[in-house]
Design a protein around this motif. Sequence first.
Motif, PDB file in Angstrom:
ATOM      1  N   LYS A  96       0.654  -1.095   0.001  1.00 37.26           N
ATOM      2  CA  LYS A  96      -0.054   0.233  -0.107  1.00 37.26           C
ATOM      3  C   LYS A  96       0.591   0.799   0.227  1.00 37.26           C
ATOM      4  O   LYS A  96       1.801   1.314   0.168  1.00 37.26           O
ATOM      5  CB  LYS A  96      -0.836   0.109   1.906  1.00 37.26           C
ATOM      6  CG  LYS A  96      -1.650  -1.195   1.235  1.00 37.26           C
ATOM      7  CD  LYS A  96      -3.505  -1.237   2.231  1.00 37.26           C
ATOM      8  CE  LYS A  96      -4.010  -1.926   1.906  1.00 37.26           C
ATOM      9  NZ  LYS A  96      -4.880  -1.260   3.145  1.00 37.26           N
ATOM     10  N   THR A 103      -1.252  -1.184  -4.294  1.00 34.66           N
ATOM     11  CA  THR A 103      -2.633  -0.176  -3.798  1.00 34.66           C
ATOM     12  C   THR A 103      -1.947   1.233  -3.555  1.00 34.66           C
ATOM     13  O   THR A 103      -1.686   1.008  -2.205  1.00 34.66           O
ATOM     14  CB  THR A 103      -3.729  -0.592  -2.706  1.00 34.66           C
ATOM     15  OG1 THR A 103      -3.842  -2.043  -4.158  1.00 34.66           O
ATOM     16  CG2 THR A 103      -5.090  -0.386  -2.966  1.00 34.66           C
ATOM     17  N   GLU A 127      -3.930   4.812  -2.019  1.00 34.24           N
ATOM     18  CA  GLU A 127      -4.568   5.980  -1.736  1.00 34.24           C
ATOM     19  C   GLU A 127      -4.571   7.619  -2.055  1.00 34.24           C
ATOM     20  O   GLU A 127      -2.871   7.479  -1.485  1.00 34.24           O
ATOM     21  CB  GLU A 127      -4.536   5.072  -0.188  1.00 34.24           C
ATOM     22  CG  GLU A 127      -5.039   3.909  -0.144  1.00 34.24           C
ATOM     23  CD  GLU A 127      -5.167   3.387   1.248  1.00 34.24           C
ATOM     24  OE1 GLU A 127      -5.505   2.403   1.712  1.00 34.24           O
ATOM     25  OE2 GLU A 127      -4.710   3.704   2.353  1.00 34.24           O
ATOM     26  N   SER A 151      -7.593   6.451 -10.266  1.00 37.64           N
ATOM     27  CA  SER A 151      -9.098   6.365  -9.005  1.00 37.64           C
ATOM     28  C   SER A 151     -10.092   6.652  -9.958  1.00 37.64           C
ATOM     29  O   SER A 151     -10.299   7.690 -10.322  1.00 37.64           O
ATOM     30  CB  SER A 151      -8.308   6.680  -7.823  1.00 37.64           C
ATOM     31  OG  SER A 151      -8.738   8.218  -7.909  1.00 37.64           O
ATOM     32  N   THR A 172      -8.676   5.295  -4.102  1.00 40.02           N
ATOM     33  CA  THR A 172      -7.776   4.224  -4.736  1.00 40.02           C
ATOM     34  C   THR A 172      -7.962   3.528  -6.218  1.00 40.02           C
ATOM     35  O   THR A 172      -8.790   4.118  -7.024  1.00 40.02           O
ATOM     36  CB  THR A 172      -8.456   3.220  -3.127  1.00 40.02           C
ATOM     37  OG1 THR A 172      -9.443   2.108  -4.317  1.00 40.02           O
ATOM     38  CG2 THR A 172      -8.385   3.624  -2.410  1.00 40.02           C
TER      39      THR A 172
END
Length: 269
Positions: free
Chosen positions: A171, A197, A199, A229, A238
């Motif tokens: 992440k 991923t 964010e 995203s 995300t």
Amino acid sequence: MRFAHSNTRPYSTRRGGVRRCARLRRLARRAGAGGLLLALAIGASGCAVKGADNANLIVGKQAFVAKCGSCHALARANTKGTAGPNLDEVFRASVAEGAQRNAVRTVVEGQVQNPNPLGIMPAHLASGAALADISAYVAQVVDKSGQDTGLLASAVEAPGAGKPAVEKGGKLQIPASPSGQLAYTASKASATAGAVTIEMPNMSGVSHNIAVEAGEGGATAKGATLGASQFVTKGTATVAVNLKPGTYTFFCEAPGHRAAGMYGTLTVK
């Protein structure tokens, strides 16, 4: 810290006052260029400039960046919005003709209080002390070269000046600037190869997303977009991507945001 401004008497309808009224009208017309700002209403019986009060320029700069910077460019505030007029350009000619800073302040206040219903400026953007602070800051710095100094220089963190974002456990978090600037909090990020991923927390109130492009494109698209995203105004967006070792660009796809500086470099090893 509060910065005092001397009081200005209402303009009279005598010869000197008439000239100043005419200058205000020209200033208002220029500020309304493009239909995004509404010209200041000036009564037929004469014009008046509100008596200046104590205005907090530091708070004014912060509020301008948060509420106005995504639409308007203002060099000293380091905002580069393109949806609305460039304020330095709008007021340049009138300031050069001798329009006083208090006149600029009055025009800014009038246009925020009476936004063009066909434009993009929302109603009730600011009022009271907040509007006084914003308009005073704009009037103080518009069409001035150089940079803000003293406490004003540090009132708003420079775009992308935060610590580089580092991927952990697949992440990678890259927040949008909470101040409303067209920027992420970091301009550099790193990750390990594989599934990642990304964010993007966004608490600014300005609609942003985050996309990833192959190569180091900077402000201009040069590679293929690998993923993007959704757009969020407040919340977290995300995007999941699978990255090979190399250099990538993360950026916002909102029109004008990338060109204004909302991008950064992602290094994958």
